[in-house]
Every structure is written in C-alpha cells, then in structure tokens.
Design a protein around this motif. Structure first.
Motif, mmCIF file in Angstrom:
data_model
loop_
_atom_site.group_PDB
_atom_site.id
_atom_site.type_symbol
_atom_site.label_atom_id
_atom_site.label_comp_id
_atom_site.label_asym_id
_atom_site.label_seq_id
_atom_site.Cartn_x
_atom_site.Cartn_y
_atom_site.Cartn_z
ATOM 1 N N LEU A 1 0.866 -1.211 0.022
ATOM 2 C CA LEU A 1 -0.073 -0.033 0.135
ATOM 3 C C LEU A 1 0.996 1.237 -0.027
ATOM 4 C CD1 LEU A 1 -2.755 -0.971 2.488
ATOM 5 C CD2 LEU A 1 -3.035 -0.606 -0.143
ATOM 6 N N ILE A 2 1.981 1.068 0.744
ATOM 7 C CA ILE A 2 2.755 2.271 0.643
ATOM 8 C C ILE A 2 3.676 2.368 -0.645
ATOM 9 C CG2 ILE A 2 4.877 3.315 1.668
ATOM 10 C CD1 ILE A 2 4.199 2.195 4.345
ATOM 11 N N ALA A 3 4.034 1.615 -1.325
ATOM 12 C CA ALA A 3 4.810 1.579 -2.418
ATOM 13 C C ALA A 3 4.214 2.579 -3.494
ATOM 14 C CB ALA A 3 4.777 0.122 -3.208
ATOM 15 N N PRO A 4 3.000 2.644 -4.106
ATOM 16 C CA PRO A 4 2.627 3.471 -5.111
ATOM 17 C C PRO A 4 2.626 5.096 -4.756
ATOM 18 C CG PRO A 4 0.751 2.435 -4.471
ATOM 19 C CD PRO A 4 1.987 1.878 -3.560
ATOM 20 N N THR A 5 2.801 5.323 -3.344
ATOM 21 C CA THR A 5 2.490 6.883 -2.807
ATOM 22 C C THR A 5 4.050 7.621 -3.119
ATOM 23 O OG1 THR A 5 3.402 6.246 -0.482
ATOM 24 C CG2 THR A 5 0.986 5.973 -0.987
ATOM 25 N N ALA A 6 3.955 8.822 -3.008
ATOM 26 C CA ALA A 6 5.173 9.593 -3.084
ATOM 27 C C ALA A 6 6.248 9.294 -2.053
ATOM 28 C CB ALA A 6 4.823 11.177 -2.948
ATOM 29 N N PHE A 7 5.793 9.087 -0.596
ATOM 30 C CA PHE A 7 6.536 8.631 0.336
ATOM 31 C C PHE A 7 7.222 7.278 0.086
ATOM 32 C CE2 PHE A 7 7.248 6.059 4.175
ATOM 33 C CZ PHE A 7 7.839 6.854 4.969
ATOM 34 N N GLY A 8 6.623 6.424 -0.491
ATOM 35 C CA GLY A 8 7.027 5.045 -0.893
ATOM 36 C C GLY A 8 8.018 5.049 -2.136
ATOM 37 N N GLN A 9 7.890 6.199 -2.820
ATOM 38 C CA GLN A 9 8.807 6.268 -4.077
ATOM 39 C C GLN A 9 10.174 6.859 -3.512
ATOM 40 O OE1 GLN A 9 8.696 5.155 -7.394
ATOM 41 N NE2 GLN A 9 6.931 3.900 -6.525
ATOM 42 N N GLY A 10 10.002 7.895 -2.442
ATOM 43 C CA GLY A 10 11.030 8.451 -2.014
ATOM 44 C C GLY A 10 11.912 7.496 -1.027
ATOM 45 N N VAL A 11 11.256 6.463 -0.352
ATOM 46 C CA VAL A 11 11.899 5.386 0.287
ATOM 47 C C VAL A 11 12.618 4.645 -0.375
ATOM 48 C CG1 VAL A 11 11.555 3.270 1.903
ATOM 49 C CG2 VAL A 11 10.833 5.620 2.284
ATOM 50 N N TYR A 12 12.038 4.262 -1.614
ATOM 51 C CA TYR A 12 12.796 3.258 -2.561
ATOM 52 C C TYR A 12 13.846 3.775 -3.366
ATOM 53 C CZ TYR A 12 13.372 0.741 -6.912
ATOM 54 O OH TYR A 12 13.954 -0.058 -8.012
ATOM 55 N N ASP A 13 13.810 5.177 -3.586
ATOM 56 C CA ASP A 13 14.958 6.106 -4.128
ATOM 57 C C ASP A 13 16.159 6.031 -3.083
ATOM 58 O OD1 ASP A 13 13.695 6.349 -6.550
ATOM 59 O OD2 ASP A 13 12.959 8.403 -5.949
ATOM 60 N N MET A 14 15.814 6.261 -1.928
ATOM 61 C CA MET A 14 17.000 6.320 -0.834
ATOM 62 C C MET A 14 17.384 4.831 -0.530
ATOM 63 S SD MET A 14 16.512 7.763 3.047
ATOM 64 C CE MET A 14 15.083 6.611 3.375
ATOM 65 N N VAL A 15 16.699 3.976 -0.660
ATOM 66 C CA VAL A 15 17.166 2.420 -0.246
ATOM 67 C C VAL A 15 18.033 2.213 -1.565
ATOM 68 C CG1 VAL A 15 16.756 -0.005 -0.234
ATOM 69 C CG2 VAL A 15 15.593 1.758 1.466
ATOM 70 N N ALA A 16 17.577 2.509 -2.837
ATOM 71 C CA ALA A 16 18.336 2.050 -4.089
ATOM 72 C C ALA A 16 19.782 3.087 -4.076
ATOM 73 C CB ALA A 16 17.446 2.478 -5.191
ATOM 74 N N GLN A 17 19.774 4.050 -3.609
ATOM 75 C CA GLN A 17 20.871 4.837 -3.477
ATOM 76 C C GLN A 17 21.983 4.264 -2.468
ATOM 77 O OE1 GLN A 17 20.044 8.977 -2.733
ATOM 78 N NE2 GLN A 17 19.606 9.603 -4.730
ATOM 79 N N LEU A 18 21.505 3.941 -1.382
ATOM 80 C CA LEU A 18 22.185 3.232 -0.386
ATOM 81 C C LEU A 18 22.626 1.823 -0.909
ATOM 82 C CD1 LEU A 18 22.997 3.204 2.687
ATOM 83 C CD2 LEU A 18 21.084 1.972 2.970
ATOM 84 N N ALA A 19 21.932 0.990 -1.539
ATOM 85 C CA ALA A 19 22.440 -0.106 -2.047
ATOM 86 C C ALA A 19 23.500 0.059 -2.811
ATOM 87 C CB ALA A 19 21.391 -1.189 -2.575
ATOM 88 N N SER A 20 23.325 0.967 -4.096
ATOM 89 C CA SER A 20 24.103 1.223 -4.866
ATOM 90 C C SER A 20 25.652 1.709 -4.348
ATOM 91 C CB SER A 20 23.702 2.407 -5.884
ATOM 92 O OG SER A 20 24.691 2.707 -6.857
ATOM 93 N N GLY A 21 25.523 2.591 -3.124
ATOM 94 C CA GLY A 21 26.833 2.919 -2.692
ATOM 95 C C GLY A 21 27.504 1.877 -1.899
ATOM 96 N N VAL A 22 26.780 0.979 -1.303
ATOM 97 C CA VAL A 22 27.345 -0.149 -0.756
ATOM 98 C C VAL A 22 27.899 -1.271 -1.654
ATOM 99 C CG1 VAL A 22 26.891 -2.421 0.701
ATOM 100 C CG2 VAL A 22 25.899 0.061 1.477
ATOM 101 N N SER A 23 27.430 -1.141 -2.899
ATOM 102 C CA SER A 23 27.909 -2.162 -3.932
ATOM 103 C C SER A 23 29.111 -1.712 -4.350
ATOM 104 C CB SER A 23 26.873 -2.548 -4.815
ATOM 105 O OG SER A 23 26.525 -1.467 -5.595
ATOM 106 N N GLN A 24 29.225 -0.359 -4.545
ATOM 107 C CA GLN A 24 30.377 0.164 -5.256
ATOM 108 C C GLN A 24 31.418 0.289 -4.254
ATOM 109 O OE1 GLN A 24 29.058 4.207 -6.699
ATOM 110 N NE2 GLN A 24 27.923 3.196 -8.262
ATOM 111 N N ALA A 25 31.091 0.439 -2.965
ATOM 112 C CA ALA A 25 32.313 0.418 -1.940
ATOM 113 C C ALA A 25 33.018 -0.991 -1.540
ATOM 114 C CB ALA A 25 31.710 0.763 -0.594
ATOM 115 N N GLY A 26 32.499 -1.824 -2.170
ATOM 116 C CA GLY A 26 32.639 -3.379 -2.137
ATOM 117 C C GLY A 26 34.067 -3.492 -2.615
ATOM 118 N N PRO A 27 34.754 -4.988 -2.568
ATOM 119 C CA PRO A 27 36.153 -5.146 -2.741
ATOM 120 C C PRO A 27 36.361 -5.106 -4.252
ATOM 121 C CG PRO A 27 35.133 -7.181 -1.861
ATOM 122 C CD PRO A 27 33.916 -5.987 -1.851
#
Length: 69
Positions: A43-69
């Motif tokens: 229910l949260i996913a299609p809202t603006a708040f859900g999209q903001g959370v998704y973008d934040m988690v995606a950026q965090l995951a991208s940063g963690v994967s780039q910081a790997g070995p």
C-alpha cells in the motif's frame, strides 16, 4: 484518499503487534504479522513517500555495492 487511510491503520496495527511484550509467539501470529507488513509495503509503494523510500534504499544499495572489494 482511501489508500492512505488503510495504510495508516495497518501501520498502527503493525506497531501495536511489534510493541507487545516479548513472549513466545505462535507461528500463526508471526505469519499474520508478516502478512500485515507485506500488505503495508504494497500500500505504501505507489505513494510519493514510498517512492522516496525506494529511491533512498536504491542509492544506499548502490553506494554499498560500489564500496565493496
């Protein structure tokens, strides 16, 4: 909007379920809590708040994967 009202109600229920005293929980109780959390996420996913959370988690995951070995 109806989606926000239902989402808020489910969020309150999930918080109340998770704040209960720590005691042995049945598998049914755990499965019910997980089902509520899944529905809340859907229910949260299609809202603006859900999209903001998704973008934040995606950026965090991208940063963690780039910081790997």
């Amino acid at each position: 909007m109806v989606t926000i009202d239902v989402t808020l109600l489910l969020a309150v229920i999930v918080v109340l379920l998770l704040r209960r005293r720590v005691q042995a929980r049945s598998r049914t109780d755990t499965a019910f809590t997980m089902l509520l959390v899944l529905v809340l996420g859907i229910l949260i996913a299609p809202t603006a708040f859900g999209q903001g959370v998704y973008d934040m988690v995606a950026q965090l995951a991208s940063g963690v994967s780039q910081a790997g070995p």
